[in-house]
Enzyme design. Structure first.
Site, PDB file in Angstrom:
ATOM      1  N   LYS A 159       0.837  -1.201   0.000  1.00 47.57           N
ATOM      2  CA  LYS A 159       0.000   0.000   0.000  1.00 47.57           C
ATOM      3  C   LYS A 159       0.871   1.249   0.000  1.00 47.57           C
ATOM      4  O   LYS A 159       2.005   1.209   0.460  1.00 47.57           O
ATOM      5  CB  LYS A 159      -0.868   0.032   1.264  1.00 47.57           C
ATOM      6  CG  LYS A 159      -2.002  -0.968   1.305  1.00 47.57           C
ATOM      7  CD  LYS A 159      -2.786  -0.823   2.601  1.00 47.57           C
ATOM      8  CE  LYS A 159      -3.899  -1.861   2.696  1.00 47.57           C
ATOM      9  NZ  LYS A 159      -4.964  -1.671   1.701  1.00 47.57           N
TER      10      LYS A 159
ATOM     11  N   ARG B  51     -10.462 -11.511   1.756  1.00 46.29           N
ATOM     12  CA  ARG B  51     -11.319 -12.549   1.171  1.00 46.29           C
ATOM     13  C   ARG B  51     -10.642 -13.910   1.191  1.00 46.29           C
ATOM     14  O   ARG B  51     -11.304 -14.941   1.218  1.00 46.29           O
ATOM     15  CB  ARG B  51     -11.737 -12.134  -0.243  1.00 46.29           C
ATOM     16  CG  ARG B  51     -10.603 -11.976  -1.197  1.00 46.29           C
ATOM     17  CD  ARG B  51     -10.968 -11.109  -2.401  1.00 46.29           C
ATOM     18  NE  ARG B  51     -10.949  -9.685  -2.088  1.00 46.29           N
ATOM     19  CZ  ARG B  51     -11.238  -8.720  -2.961  1.00 46.29           C
ATOM     20  NH1 ARG B  51     -11.574  -9.031  -4.210  1.00 46.29           N
ATOM     21  NH2 ARG B  51     -11.203  -7.461  -2.589  1.00 46.29           N
TER      22      ARG B  51
HETATM   23  N1  BES Z   1      -8.136  -3.866   4.473  1.00 43.61           N
HETATM   24  C1  BES Z   1      -8.324  -3.430   3.141  1.00 43.61           C
HETATM   25  C2  BES Z   1      -9.627  -2.653   2.957  1.00 43.61           C
HETATM   26  C3  BES Z   1      -9.658  -1.291   3.575  1.00 43.61           C
HETATM   27  C4  BES Z   1      -9.284  -0.195   2.830  1.00 43.61           C
HETATM   28  C5  BES Z   1     -10.110  -1.100   4.859  1.00 43.61           C
HETATM   29  C6  BES Z   1      -9.331   1.064   3.378  1.00 43.61           C
HETATM   30  C7  BES Z   1     -10.157   0.144   5.416  1.00 43.61           C
HETATM   31  C8  BES Z   1      -9.766   1.240   4.667  1.00 43.61           C
HETATM   32  C9  BES Z   1      -8.350  -4.611   2.188  1.00 43.61           C
HETATM   33  O1  BES Z   1      -7.570  -5.689   2.562  1.00 43.61           O
HETATM   34  C10 BES Z   1      -7.808  -4.118   0.887  1.00 43.61           C
HETATM   35  O2  BES Z   1      -6.679  -3.765   0.855  1.00 43.61           O
HETATM   36  N2  BES Z   1      -8.648  -4.114  -0.154  1.00 43.61           N
HETATM   37  C11 BES Z   1      -8.259  -3.660  -1.425  1.00 43.61           C
HETATM   38  C12 BES Z   1      -8.746  -4.645  -2.443  1.00 43.61           C
HETATM   39  C13 BES Z   1      -8.188  -4.425  -3.825  1.00 43.61           C
HETATM   40  C14 BES Z   1      -6.707  -4.735  -3.838  1.00 43.61           C
HETATM   41  C15 BES Z   1      -8.925  -5.310  -4.789  1.00 43.61           C
HETATM   42  C16 BES Z   1      -8.886  -2.288  -1.646  1.00 43.61           C
HETATM   43  O3  BES Z   1      -9.994  -2.074  -1.211  1.00 43.61           O
HETATM   44  O4  BES Z   1      -8.205  -1.435  -2.209  1.00 43.61           O
HETATM   45 MN    MN Z   2      -5.568  -5.466   1.897  1.00 46.12          MN
END
Ligand code: BES
Ligand code: MN
Ligand code: ZN
Length: 498
Positions: A276, A350
């Site tokens: 990230k 997931r």
């Molecule tokens: N934990 C994150 C989702 C999240 C994002 C929670 C912002 C709280 C605030 C999850 O694991 C994630 O990173 N999801 C990605 C999925 C994508 C890579 C398909 C997302 O939402 O960007």
């Molecule tokens: Mn994630």
């Protein structure tokens, strides 16, 4: 904070702070009327001049200077009667209590007659609102700060007629059980990831299990390998912290089938190899909010002695990049036997849930509810006002909606139509772990749906609601503890309806 119920008139209470509630746009109710009279008409004048408009979540402080027995008086707005919900009362208490604390009060008294709701519910809402509104996370503060006023020691909830005190005491007990669980969850989520590892969460769950007589089982890496939890192990492979699969069983439902609660428990989500950006990455300590909410809900179910059988499942791990981490392009073999091609290691929630949902099916549960900080896309779709809900069972979804409306932890449904499944088709495996930007909250849920067999299932996406960047009426900024009140209400109603 000690919470009492007493019968009496608010204007006669010796207290640091008396709280009364007012509806917007109507004449004063009987209690406010009496207080107003004692104050020589001050409240009526304030309202008439427009110095105070009792909208939802508003408060106004008055110094009665001896004209009533209390040192301070807070008017708490409820908004228009026609729009009134019990959540407005929770908000009023949640604003008034910390407001009085900031003013220096340590003993406060609330009165809320004339609202025309069930008295047990009123007492529960005032209790929850006050306890949650007064929440502070001070574990890592070492210095006394000028704004750190003393805690409120006593809250007295006042009723005009002595006969309702017993019912209201019951409401206080219910509210306390639920608020304590919510506070526990906020503490867990606010804690830094270094102090809330899978190992520490498992130890905390053991503590709760002992306190409430629950059965606890923690699967270690070796056992997960033996079972074939390839998805959870894949996500865990980059982390120095050992993963844990935590199983909590609460049994008070005789021969009833289990209700399975599954909570995403990523103790820190760096994104893994698909790392990230640095901005706001600190917030990813909140990625265990789903698992914490499951522990919290089971804790309240146990405290309330609900006649149900509940199993809580927490797949717990960090998601970290390292030389041993799983990679984009890898194919993981899940507990269910289905394979998933990894496109993005940041879509890890997931994956761990796919193994936990498959494990839940072993219980032949009446219902599976999973709760997860799953997708940023959920925030884009619904903002921070609603939990995203998707699922396969209309009745359960309806019950979840009702629980959301009662608790103010509202859910909004998104569709799980066939077409969305095309987005997660893989060329080489049974599915892939991302479906692109379009409908991201939905394609994530579509993947989950492949692991629940035909059991009634509801998925709750709390990615947007587990954390708040601004203070809300009974939710100071930081971890919200969302899900505890929603799931507890769902369970309480489920017991009555099924
Ligand atoms: N934990 C994150 C989702 C999240 C994002 C929670 C912002 C709280 C605030 C999850 O694991 C994630 O990173 N999801 C990605 C999925 C994508 C890579 C398909 C997302 O939402 O960007
Ligand atoms: Mn994630
Ligand atoms: Zn995540």
């Amino acid at each position: 904070m000690k919470i009492n119920v007493a019968a009496g008139s608010i204007e006669k209470q010796k207290t640091d702070g008396a709280v009364i509630t007012l509806f917007e746009g109507e004449k004063l109710g009987p209690i406010a009327e009496r207080v107003d009279k004692a104050l020589g008409g001050m409240i009526a004048r304030l309202l008439k001049r427009g110095d105070f408009k009792p909208g939802p979540g508003t408060v106004h402080l008055i110094y009665p200077e001896g004209r009533i027995a209390g040192e301070r008086l807070v008017l708490a707005g409820l908004g228009k009667r026609s729009e009134f919900t019990i959540n407005r009362l929770r908000q009023a208490a949640g604003k008034a209590a910390p407001y009085l604390r900031a003013a220096g009060a340590t003993v406060i008294t609330m009165s809320s007659g004339g609202i025309g709701l069930d008295e047990e519910e009123i007492a529960q809402a005032l209790t929850e609102g006050s306890m949650l509104g007064l929440y502070r996370f001070l574990k890592y503060k070492t210095k006394e700060e000028s704004d750190r006023k003393k805690d409120i020691r006593t809250l007295t909830i006042l009723t005009e007629n002595a006969s309702s005190a017993v019912t209201m005491r019951k409401g206080v007990q219910v509210g306390e059980a639920i608020a304590e669980s919510t506070i526990m969850v906020r503490d867990m989520v606010n804690s830094p990831a270094a102090d809330m590892t899978p190992t520490i969460i498992a130890a905390g769950a053991r503590g709760i299990a002992q306190e409430f007589g629950l059965k606890l089982q923690v699967l270690e890496r070796q056992q997960m390998e033996k079972l074939g939890m390839g998805a959870l192990l894949g996500v865990a492979s980059g982390s120095a912290q050992p993963p844990k699969f935590i199983i909590v069983e609460y049994r008070r439902g005789g021969k009833k089938p289990f209700i399975a609660l599954v909570g995403k428990t990523i103790t820190f989500d760096s994104g893994g190899i698909s790392i990230k950006p640095a901005e706001n990455m600190d917030r990813m300590k909140d990625d265990m909010s789903g698992g914490a909410a499951v522990i919290g809900a089971i804790r309240s179910a146990a405290a309330l002695k609900l006649p149900l059988n509940i199993v809580g499942l927490l797949p717990a791990t960090e998601n970290m990049p390292s030389g041993s981490a799983y990679k984009p392009g890898d194919v993981l073999r899940t507990l269910s036997g289905q394979t998933i091609e990894i496109i993005n290691t940041d879509a890890e929630g997931r994956l761990i849930l796919s193994d936990a949902l498959a494990y839940a099916c072993r219980y032949k549960p009446a219902v599976i509810v999973d709760i997860a900080t799953l997708t940023g896309a959920c925030r884009i779709a619904l903002g921070q006002e609603a939990i995203g809900m998707l699922g396969t069972n209309e009745k359960i979804k309806e019950q979840m909606r009702e629980a959301g409306d009662k608790t103010g932890e509202r859910v909004w449904e998104m569709p799980l139509w066939e077409g969305y499944y095309d987005q997660i088709k893989s060329d080489i495996a049974d599915m892939k772990n991302t479906g692109g930007r379009d409908g991201g909250a939905i394609t994530a849920a579509a993947l989950l749906s492949k692991f629940v067999q035909s059991y009634p299932w509801v998925h709750l996406d709390i990615a947007a609601t587990a954390w708040t960047e601004k203070d809300r009426p009974y939710t100071p900024k930081g971890a919200t503890g969302i899900g505890v009140r929603l799931l507890t209400q769902f369970l309480r109603d489920y017991e009555k309806k099924n």
